[in-house]
Design a protein around this motif. Structure first.
Motif, PDB file in Angstrom:
ATOM      1  N   GLU A 106       0.842  -1.208   0.000  1.00  0.00           N
ATOM      2  CA  GLU A 106       0.000   0.000   0.000  1.00  0.00           C
ATOM      3  C   GLU A 106       0.875   1.255   0.000  1.00  0.00           C
ATOM      4  OE1 GLU A 106      -3.904  -1.629   2.427  1.00  0.00           O
ATOM      5  OE2 GLU A 106      -2.205  -0.851   3.563  1.00  0.00           O
ATOM      6  N   ARG A 107       1.934   1.242   0.809  1.00  0.00           N
ATOM      7  CA  ARG A 107       2.851   2.387   0.841  1.00  0.00           C
ATOM      8  C   ARG A 107       3.491   2.602  -0.524  1.00  0.00           C
ATOM      9  NH1 ARG A 107       3.755   0.188   5.827  1.00  0.00           N
ATOM     10  NH2 ARG A 107       5.634  -0.927   5.183  1.00  0.00           N
ATOM     11  N   ALA A 108       3.877   1.510  -1.166  1.00  0.00           N
ATOM     12  CA  ALA A 108       4.491   1.609  -2.500  1.00  0.00           C
ATOM     13  C   ALA A 108       3.495   2.176  -3.513  1.00  0.00           C
ATOM     14  CB  ALA A 108       4.995   0.242  -2.948  1.00  0.00           C
ATOM     15  N   ALA A 109       2.244   1.728  -3.462  1.00  0.00           N
ATOM     16  CA  ALA A 109       1.218   2.224  -4.386  1.00  0.00           C
ATOM     17  C   ALA A 109       0.942   3.706  -4.140  1.00  0.00           C
ATOM     18  CB  ALA A 109      -0.067   1.409  -4.239  1.00  0.00           C
ATOM     19  N   ALA A 110       0.864   4.110  -2.878  1.00  0.00           N
ATOM     20  CA  ALA A 110       0.633   5.523  -2.544  1.00  0.00           C
ATOM     21  C   ALA A 110       1.803   6.377  -3.030  1.00  0.00           C
ATOM     22  CB  ALA A 110       0.435   5.686  -1.041  1.00  0.00           C
ATOM     23  N   ASN A 111       3.006   5.871  -2.875  1.00  0.00           N
ATOM     24  CA  ASN A 111       4.185   6.615  -3.319  1.00  0.00           C
ATOM     25  C   ASN A 111       4.214   6.727  -4.842  1.00  0.00           C
ATOM     26  OD1 ASN A 111       6.545   8.082  -2.599  1.00  0.00           O
ATOM     27  ND2 ASN A 111       7.739   6.380  -3.436  1.00  0.00           N
ATOM     28  N   ARG A 112       3.847   5.661  -5.557  1.00  0.00           N
ATOM     29  CA  ARG A 112       3.789   5.725  -7.024  1.00  0.00           C
ATOM     30  C   ARG A 112       2.762   6.762  -7.474  1.00  0.00           C
ATOM     31  NH1 ARG A 112       4.260   0.207  -6.557  1.00  0.00           N
ATOM     32  NH2 ARG A 112       2.021  -0.094  -6.828  1.00  0.00           N
ATOM     33  N   PHE A 113       1.625   6.810  -6.794  1.00  0.00           N
ATOM     34  CA  PHE A 113       0.595   7.790  -7.137  1.00  0.00           C
ATOM     35  C   PHE A 113       1.115   9.211  -6.910  1.00  0.00           C
ATOM     36  CE2 PHE A 113      -3.174  10.366  -5.957  1.00  0.00           C
ATOM     37  CZ  PHE A 113      -3.814  10.329  -7.193  1.00  0.00           C
ATOM     38  N   ARG A 114       1.751   9.438  -5.772  1.00  0.00           N
ATOM     39  CA  ARG A 114       2.307  10.756  -5.454  1.00  0.00           C
ATOM     40  C   ARG A 114       3.353  11.165  -6.499  1.00  0.00           C
ATOM     41  NH1 ARG A 114       6.640  12.644  -3.289  1.00  0.00           N
ATOM     42  NH2 ARG A 114       7.551  10.623  -2.911  1.00  0.00           N
ATOM     43  N   LEU A 115       4.220  10.240  -6.865  1.00  0.00           N
ATOM     44  CA  LEU A 115       5.247  10.535  -7.872  1.00  0.00           C
ATOM     45  C   LEU A 115       4.635  10.791  -9.243  1.00  0.00           C
ATOM     46  CD1 LEU A 115       8.025   7.988  -6.831  1.00  0.00           C
ATOM     47  CD2 LEU A 115       8.042  10.483  -6.542  1.00  0.00           C
ATOM     48  N   SER A 116       3.557  10.098  -9.556  1.00  0.00           N
ATOM     49  CA  SER A 116       2.897  10.345 -10.845  1.00  0.00           C
ATOM     50  C   SER A 116       2.297  11.751 -10.888  1.00  0.00           C
ATOM     51  CB  SER A 116       1.840   9.278 -11.141  1.00  0.00           C
ATOM     52  OG  SER A 116       0.737   9.399 -10.282  1.00  0.00           O
ATOM     53  N   LEU A 117       1.776  12.229  -9.755  1.00  0.00           N
ATOM     54  CA  LEU A 117       1.275  13.606  -9.705  1.00  0.00           C
ATOM     55  C   LEU A 117       2.408  14.602  -9.950  1.00  0.00           C
ATOM     56  CD1 LEU A 117      -1.185  13.419  -6.671  1.00  0.00           C
ATOM     57  CD2 LEU A 117      -1.773  13.531  -9.103  1.00  0.00           C
ATOM     58  N   LEU A 118       3.541  14.362  -9.336  1.00  0.00           N
ATOM     59  CA  LEU A 118       4.701  15.239  -9.553  1.00  0.00           C
ATOM     60  C   LEU A 118       5.136  15.199 -11.019  1.00  0.00           C
ATOM     61  CD1 LEU A 118       6.763  14.469  -6.330  1.00  0.00           C
ATOM     62  CD2 LEU A 118       5.456  16.562  -6.827  1.00  0.00           C
ATOM     63  N   ASP A 119       5.131  14.021 -11.623  1.00  0.00           N
ATOM     64  CA  ASP A 119       5.495  13.888 -13.040  1.00  0.00           C
ATOM     65  C   ASP A 119       4.528  14.636 -13.945  1.00  0.00           C
ATOM     66  OD1 ASP A 119       7.709  12.340 -12.452  1.00  0.00           O
ATOM     67  OD2 ASP A 119       6.705  10.426 -12.894  1.00  0.00           O
ATOM     68  N   MET A 120       3.265  14.754 -13.517  1.00  0.00           N
ATOM     69  CA  MET A 120       2.266  15.492 -14.298  1.00  0.00           C
ATOM     70  C   MET A 120       2.371  17.001 -14.105  1.00  0.00           C
ATOM     71  SD  MET A 120      -1.253  13.351 -13.887  1.00  0.00           S
ATOM     72  CE  MET A 120      -1.012  11.874 -12.915  1.00  0.00           C
ATOM     73  N   GLY A 121       3.278  17.439 -13.233  1.00  0.00           N
ATOM     74  CA  GLY A 121       3.452  18.871 -13.026  1.00  0.00           C
ATOM     75  C   GLY A 121       2.729  19.430 -11.820  1.00  0.00           C
ATOM     76  N   PHE A 122       2.177  18.563 -10.980  1.00  0.00           N
ATOM     77  CA  PHE A 122       1.532  19.029  -9.754  1.00  0.00           C
ATOM     78  C   PHE A 122       2.604  19.389  -8.725  1.00  0.00           C
ATOM     79  CE2 PHE A 122      -1.926  16.813 -11.729  1.00  0.00           C
ATOM     80  CZ  PHE A 122      -3.071  17.445 -11.282  1.00  0.00           C
ATOM     81  N   SER A 123       2.272  20.316  -7.842  1.00  0.00           N
ATOM     82  CA  SER A 123       3.145  20.691  -6.733  1.00  0.00           C
ATOM     83  C   SER A 123       2.468  20.285  -5.431  1.00  0.00           C
ATOM     84  CB  SER A 123       3.377  22.200  -6.707  1.00  0.00           C
ATOM     85  OG  SER A 123       4.010  22.617  -7.882  1.00  0.00           O
ATOM     86  N   ARG A 124       3.266  19.895  -4.473  1.00  0.00           N
ATOM     87  CA  ARG A 124       2.713  19.502  -3.178  1.00  0.00           C
ATOM     88  C   ARG A 124       2.332  20.752  -2.397  1.00  0.00           C
ATOM     89  NH1 ARG A 124       5.775  15.909   1.403  1.00  0.00           N
ATOM     90  NH2 ARG A 124       4.305  16.388   3.050  1.00  0.00           N
ATOM     91  N   ALA A 125       1.051  20.851  -2.037  1.00  0.00           N
ATOM     92  CA  ALA A 125       0.567  21.974  -1.233  1.00  0.00           C
ATOM     93  C   ALA A 125       0.557  21.600   0.237  1.00  0.00           C
ATOM     94  CB  ALA A 125      -0.831  22.384  -1.681  1.00  0.00           C
ATOM     95  N   GLN A 126       0.186  20.369   0.523  1.00  0.00           N
ATOM     96  CA  GLN A 126       0.186  19.813   1.874  1.00  0.00           C
ATOM     97  C   GLN A 126       0.455  18.322   1.752  1.00  0.00           C
ATOM     98  OE1 GLN A 126      -3.435  20.834   3.916  1.00  0.00           O
ATOM     99  NE2 GLN A 126      -2.920  22.988   4.002  1.00  0.00           N
ATOM    100  N   LEU A 127       0.445  17.628   2.867  1.00  0.00           N
ATOM    101  CA  LEU A 127       0.840  16.224   2.881  1.00  0.00           C
ATOM    102  C   LEU A 127       0.154  15.396   1.793  1.00  0.00           C
ATOM    103  CD1 LEU A 127       2.572  14.112   4.281  1.00  0.00           C
ATOM    104  CD2 LEU A 127       0.669  13.688   5.826  1.00  0.00           C
TER     105      LEU A 127
END
Length: 102
Positions: free
Chosen positions: A16-37
């Motif tokens: 689950e941690r790996a899947a959540a991390n892949r999702f977070r990294l995919s958002l960054l790859d799409m150009g999203f910026s982290r606003a909060q956790l």
């Protein structure tokens, strides 16, 4: 227009941690910026671009958890009230076109 992706994903097991991390990294790859956790945001130039990114977010979804996509106009974004600790942050401003691609 702004796009916010907010998520609450399970992270109890290693898979689950790996899947959540892949999702977070995919958002960054799409150009999203982290606003909060678990909140990522991205400026979009049109509603069509928002729809394109929504499809990409949907394709990257992990199995479990909840993901919400919120769309804000530039005026709504500028009215966000933010605090850092107890200090109020200055009002947000929509980036100029030059800032986005410069």
């Amino acid at each position: 227009m702004w796009m916010l992706v907010m998520f609450d994903l399970p992270v109890v097991e290693a898979a689950e941690r790996a899947a959540a991390n892949r999702f977070r990294l995919s958002l960054l790859d799409m150009g999203f910026s982290r606003a909060q956790l678990s909140v990522y945001m991205r400026f979009c130039t049109s509603h069509a671009q928002v729809q394109t990114y929504c499809k990409q977010v949907e394709a990257a979804l992990p199995k479990g958890g909840q993901v919400n996509v919120l769309q804000l106009t530039d005026k709504q974004y500028e009215r966000i009230i933010s605090f850092q600790g107890r200090r109020k942050e200055p009002a947000k401003k929509t980036p100029d076109q030059f800032d986005l691609f410069g």
